[in-house]
Design an enzyme around this catalytic site. Structure first.
Site, PDB file in Angstrom:
ATOM      1  N   GLN A   1       0.791  -1.221   0.000  1.00 35.63           N
ATOM      2  CA  GLN A   1       0.000   0.000   0.000  1.00 35.63           C
ATOM      3  C   GLN A   1       0.823   1.271   0.000  1.00 35.63           C
ATOM      4  O   GLN A   1       0.466   2.245   0.609  1.00 35.63           O
ATOM      5  CB  GLN A   1      -0.956   0.007   1.190  1.00 35.63           C
ATOM      6  CG  GLN A   1      -1.990  -1.072   1.125  1.00 35.63           C
ATOM      7  CD  GLN A   1      -1.453  -2.399   1.626  1.00 35.63           C
ATOM      8  OE1 GLN A   1      -0.349  -2.474   2.128  1.00 35.63           O
ATOM      9  NE2 GLN A   1      -2.241  -3.440   1.465  1.00 35.63           N
TER      10      GLN A   1
ATOM     11  N   LEU B   1      -0.154  -1.312   7.822  1.00 34.36           N
ATOM     12  CA  LEU B   1      -0.301  -0.284   6.783  1.00 34.36           C
ATOM     13  C   LEU B   1      -1.748   0.093   6.536  1.00 34.36           C
ATOM     14  O   LEU B   1      -2.089   0.661   5.515  1.00 34.36           O
ATOM     15  CB  LEU B   1       0.360  -0.713   5.470  1.00 34.36           C
ATOM     16  CG  LEU B   1       1.867  -0.514   5.393  1.00 34.36           C
ATOM     17  CD1 LEU B   1       2.350  -0.744   3.984  1.00 34.36           C
ATOM     18  CD2 LEU B   1       2.281   0.859   5.852  1.00 34.36           C
TER      19      LEU B   1
ATOM     20  N   ASN C   1       0.022   5.010   8.024  1.00 40.33           N
ATOM     21  CA  ASN C   1       0.368   4.948   6.624  1.00 40.33           C
ATOM     22  C   ASN C   1      -0.794   4.800   5.683  1.00 40.33           C
ATOM     23  O   ASN C   1      -1.471   5.761   5.427  1.00 40.33           O
ATOM     24  CB  ASN C   1       1.500   3.994   6.358  1.00 40.33           C
ATOM     25  CG  ASN C   1       2.765   4.608   6.907  1.00 40.33           C
ATOM     26  OD1 ASN C   1       2.846   5.799   7.013  1.00 40.33           O
ATOM     27  ND2 ASN C   1       3.719   3.822   7.272  1.00 40.33           N
ATOM     28  N   CYS C   2      -1.036   3.641   5.127  1.00 46.40           N
ATOM     29  CA  CYS C   2      -1.832   3.727   3.905  1.00 46.40           C
ATOM     30  C   CYS C   2      -2.862   2.630   3.745  1.00 46.40           C
ATOM     31  O   CYS C   2      -2.858   1.634   4.421  1.00 46.40           O
ATOM     32  CB  CYS C   2      -0.950   3.622   2.683  1.00 46.40           C
ATOM     33  SG  CYS C   2       0.766   3.618   3.022  1.00 46.40           S
ATOM     34  N   VAL C   3      -3.699   2.883   2.786  1.00 47.60           N
ATOM     35  CA  VAL C   3      -4.370   1.814   2.048  1.00 47.60           C
ATOM     36  C   VAL C   3      -3.756   1.930   0.682  1.00 47.60           C
ATOM     37  O   VAL C   3      -2.587   2.234   0.578  1.00 47.60           O
ATOM     38  CB  VAL C   3      -5.886   2.021   2.053  1.00 47.60           C
ATOM     39  CG1 VAL C   3      -6.455   1.604   3.369  1.00 47.60           C
ATOM     40  CG2 VAL C   3      -6.231   3.446   1.748  1.00 47.60           C
TER      41      VAL C   3
END
Lengths: 78, 428, 348
Positions: free
Chosen positions: B112, B209, B241-243
């Site tokens: 990601q 993440l 953080n993220c996708v």
């Protein structure tokens, strides 16, 4: 995917997944609610034995689902 | 609650002997800045690079982006629960290096992460092609567990941004923004006739993440709560953080949340902005039911007339989005959702994993699958081969000449669902 | 240069008569006929209507393949740069003929095509994905407006100008989503839309809610002990190393893997490459997503006869619904041919 397999092959397809509303939306007919997104057919947090036990229970429910006559989308909760 | 943002504008960035801001030029002492983050024993190597708007530079794989900020009054440091002690934020004075960003980069943690081009066709799709960036490239020690690596990089970005702001905080601000809003009762008395609006900030809370932090708390473990909009603008939320890179909310996005800013702008004129509800996207159905009921109920208790709902990610969170909209609408609270679509490379596929008729006010932030061709860049910061492993990339994305053919979803922030950019999706 | 346009109309607009002459077969004339005059004027010399192809509505409707082939030959003979058909307004057979000849000309002659129909004309539903259909009023009273908008769009297509959204260009969308930069940010558009909704004013959503397809459930298994069951997953479980390079998201293919020799999935033989969830559990023990271990045990216990020798795997995250449907059709076909009786599909 689940709907198209069932349509093309003409055989019962049981879907096991966690987010039941999505399965209803995409047209799965035989639905078994799973445990969690990262582990739909297991419960690793309860240790190896608990994990296997949960998996067996869900598969038994899947067998019941594929053996049951249904008229519409059905959720097999137990 | 009154918050002043003292914005010192950054219009150029250079290495320098002393980290400071002079005539809108941010000078960074490279060695000293490296020391701020290199002390972490999880890192085998830390490098710093600079990236400016218009340069032929690609940064890959990017994890998070942070805006350098620090409290001048009403608190210490920044990011409570991380760099700052556990204390409330949203009041006093905060110093901002406006136009600068800290970007964290390093070998891939998981899929990601994304990329940033400072120029060329991909640059309009991310806001960080317009900021002057200090990029941390950190390599983990051998066999470092991935959650530990993610945490170290996340904290490195926060630490470096606080360090930069701290070194420059004596500089006079170019402009001051004031965010002043009383308690709900006070504002209700002031504006009895304006529609009461709240905002559900749906945040990914699904593991590695896919995590978000509120006052340092991993949001997986909390239930939805109400915060003052100033708290969001003052560092209460941190991205774990993220996708997919396209629709993750970086830490930069949270402190510059465009929905909060838009609602604030209209507060007292067109609406009564009654607060923000940071909420989660659970991995289990019961969790999705619980949080969405609690969100709708909070809105009802607050007497909300309307709610803006933003999603983070796509796929299973589409279900949270539907549930939030439906439960509010069923109680007579009007909703608008901001989301993106996975409509396929050719745009002809149905773009949502879940849908409900109540979601009739839909703002689209773009099609994550749309393809874009990006040319080679003169300089790569990071690890270009990572594109093969990122969401939106493939093993054949990176060509021999350095150009790439990728989906928009591999670009950081391209279809941000806070509605940060002007990108949208329409029928053709 | 002047672009060459062929105009398709029916017997009525060609002045050959109404319902009584609806059976006339296709014919071709040089230059303009009927509404072609107005069309020609609107084109203002930038393009010329070099020929008109006419066909009776009933003839076209009752012999679609034949009529289409005959008309295409006549159109082709003019060596056109574009085909304009109609407007067909709300005339059902005429609308279908306009849509069909446009779709065919686009596909076979590789030229741009434009027609104009009322939104509820059956030709819209049938052909809006294959040609540009300008939306008109329901009757010929709207002729001038329809022709004028058709010409604007036609000239853009002929000059290969970049087109805006369907809404902006005034045609009925072709079912394709495309990204554009708006004047306002998503946040601002969202708050604007919410305020309109609260005030009870008209507002336009940017994506209408889709309607998903449903099918009748397949008949159940009568005797479990005699059946072959296949396992499938969209949870991204693949042999270690991802030999087929299946994407971590937006999958464009599925993998088919022989598991006839396997009793258990482990961190050594299989892994998760799914881009949408924390893969720590699945990498440690892929059985938590693809339950091979317990299926083998239950096969041995005789709960069911046989576990199919192949598993089908892909990633579901960000994967276009159209791709997922395609995977389902291909997998369904293979399973049917292999004599599989039932499927368990797991998703994350």
């Amino acid at each position: 995917m689940v709907r198209e397999i069932e349509k093309e092959a003409g055989i019962p397809v049981v879907q096991i997944a966690t987010i039941v509303p999505i399965m209803l939306t995409v047209g799965a007919n035989r639905i078994v609610p799973g445990v969690a997104i990262p582990h739909p057919v297991g419960d690793p947090e309860s240790g190896p034995e608990g994990d296997r036990k949960k998996r067996r229970e869900l598969l038994q429910r899947a067998f019941k689902a594929m053996s049951t006559e249904i008229k519409e989308q059905t959720i097999f909760k137990d | 609650m009154r918050l002043e943002l003292h914005n010192a504008l950054v219009k150029e960035i250079q290495w320098g002997e002393k980290t400071s801001l002079k005539d809108n030029v941010l000078y960074v002492n490279r060695e000293e800045a490296i020391e701020v983050v290199a002390a972490d024993e999880n890192f085998a190597d830390v490098q710093l690079e600079l990236a400016r708007p218009g340069e032929s530079v690609r940064i890959i794989p990017v994890k998070d982006v942070v805006e350098p900020r620090i409290k001048l009054e009403g608190g210490t440091s920044f990011f409570p629960g991380f760099c700052a002690p556990m204390e409330p934020v949203g009041e006093g004075v905060t110093f901002v290096l406006k136009g600068a960003s800290v970007i964290t980069c390093g070998p891939i943690v998981a899929f990601q992460e994304g990329f940033i081009d400072m120029s060329g066709p991909a640059s309009p799709y991310n806001p960080f092609s317009e900021t002057f960036n200090v990029v941390i490239v950190a390599e983990p020690v051998a066999d470092l567990e991935k959650h530990a690596y993610e945490r170290s990089l996340r904290e490195a970005g926060l630490k470096l941004s606080v360090y930069l702001a701290d070194q420059c905080k004596g500089t006079k601000a170019d402009n001051v923004e004031v965010f002043d809003k009383g308690s709900i009762v006070e504002e209700n008395n002031k504006y009895p006739d304006l529609p009461k609006i709240t905002y559900f900030c749906m945040s990914i809370t699904q593991g590695l993440l896919h995590d978000t932090f509120l006052y340092g708390a991993d949001m997986k473990s909390i239930v939805p709560t109400l915060v003052h909009p100033n708290e969001i603008l003052d560092g209460a939320m941190v991205s774990g953080n993220c996708v997919s890179a396209c629709d993750k909310n970086t830490t930069f996005h949270h402190v510059n949340d465009p929905i909060v800013l838009e609602l604030y702008k209209r507060h007292g004129k067109e609406i009564n902005f009654i607060g923000v509800i940071p909420t989660l996207e659970s991995t289990v159905l019961a969790g999705k039911e619980r949080t969405t009921w609690m969100n709708a109920n909070l809105a009802r208790q607050l007497g909300a007339d309307g709610v803006v709902i933003s999603e983070e990610g796509y796929g299973n969170p589409d279900t949270d989005l539907c549930m939030n909209a439906k439960k509010c609408e069923d109680w007579g609270i009007k909703t608008v959702v901001i989301s993106d679509e996975a409509a396929g490379v050719d745009g002809s596929s149905q773009g949502l994993a879940d849908a409900t008729p109540e979601m009739d006010g839909f703002v689209s932030a773009g099609n994550v699958n749309e393809m874009i061709e990006v040319p080679a860049m003169d300089k790569i910061i990071g690890f270009p081969e990572a594109i093969a492993y990122l969401s939106g990339g493939a093993s054949d994305s990176l060509r021999e000449d350095g150009s790439m053919y990728v989906e928009l979803q591999s670009i950081i922030g391209s279809t941000n669902e806070l509605g940060f950019s002007k990108l949208g999706c329409e029928w053709v | 240069m002047t672009y060459r346009v062929v105009h398709y109309i029916n017997q009525f607009y060609a002045g050959m008569g109404g319902e009584d002459t609806a059976h006339v077969p296709p014919s071709s004339r040089d230059g303009i006929v009927g509404p072609g005059l107005q069309l020609q004027n609107l084109l203002q010399g930038e393009a010329e209507v070099i020929g008109t192809v006419i066909c009776g509505d009933s003839y076209y409707g009752e012999n679609m393949e034949k009529a289409q082939a005959e008309c295409i030959e006549m159109i082709k003979a003019f060596k056109p740069d574009m085909l304009i058909a109609g407007p067909g307004f709300n005339a059902g057979r005429y609308g279908v003929a306009c849509g069909d000849i446009c779709a065919a000309a686009g596909e076979m002659l590789g030229i741009p095509t434009v027609t104009a129909l009322y939104g509820e004309n059956p030709g819209v539903e049938m052909y809006h994905k294959k040609t540009y259909i300008v939306e008109t009023s329901d009757s010929a009273r709207g002729m001038r407006d329809a022709l004028s908008r058709m010409v604007t769009l036609a000239l853009k297509l002929l000059k290969k100008e970049k087109l805006g959204t369907a809404r902006f260009e005034g045609y009925i969308h072709r079912g394709i989503r495309k990204s554009f930069f708006h004047e306002k940010s998503g946040a601002e558009r969202g708050v604007d839309m919410l305020l309109k909704k609260i005030r009870g004013e008209a507002f336009e959503t940017e994506l209408e809610m889709p309607v998903f397809k449903k099918i009748d459930p397949a008949a159940p298994i009568a005797d479990l002990s005699k059946v072959t069951i296949a396992l499938c997953t969209s949870g991204g479980i693949v042999p270690f190393g991802n030999p087929d390079h299946i994407r971590v998201s937006s999958a464009e293919k599925f993998g088919k893997y022989n598991i006839s020799e396997l009793k258990d999935l482990t961190s050594e033989n299989y892994e998760s490459i799914h881009g949408g969830y924390d893969r720590v559990y699945a990498n440690d023990n892929p059985d938590v997503v693809l339950p091979l271990d317990i299926m083998r045990e239950m096969e041995k216990e005789g709960v069911f006869a046989k576990l199919h020798d192949f598993v089908y795997c892909t990633t579901g995250t960000g994967t276009a619904v159209a791709n997922a449907e395609g995977f389902g059709q291909a997998i369904g076909k293979e399973l049917k041919e292999a004599g599989v009786d039932a499927v368990i599909l797991t998703s994350t």
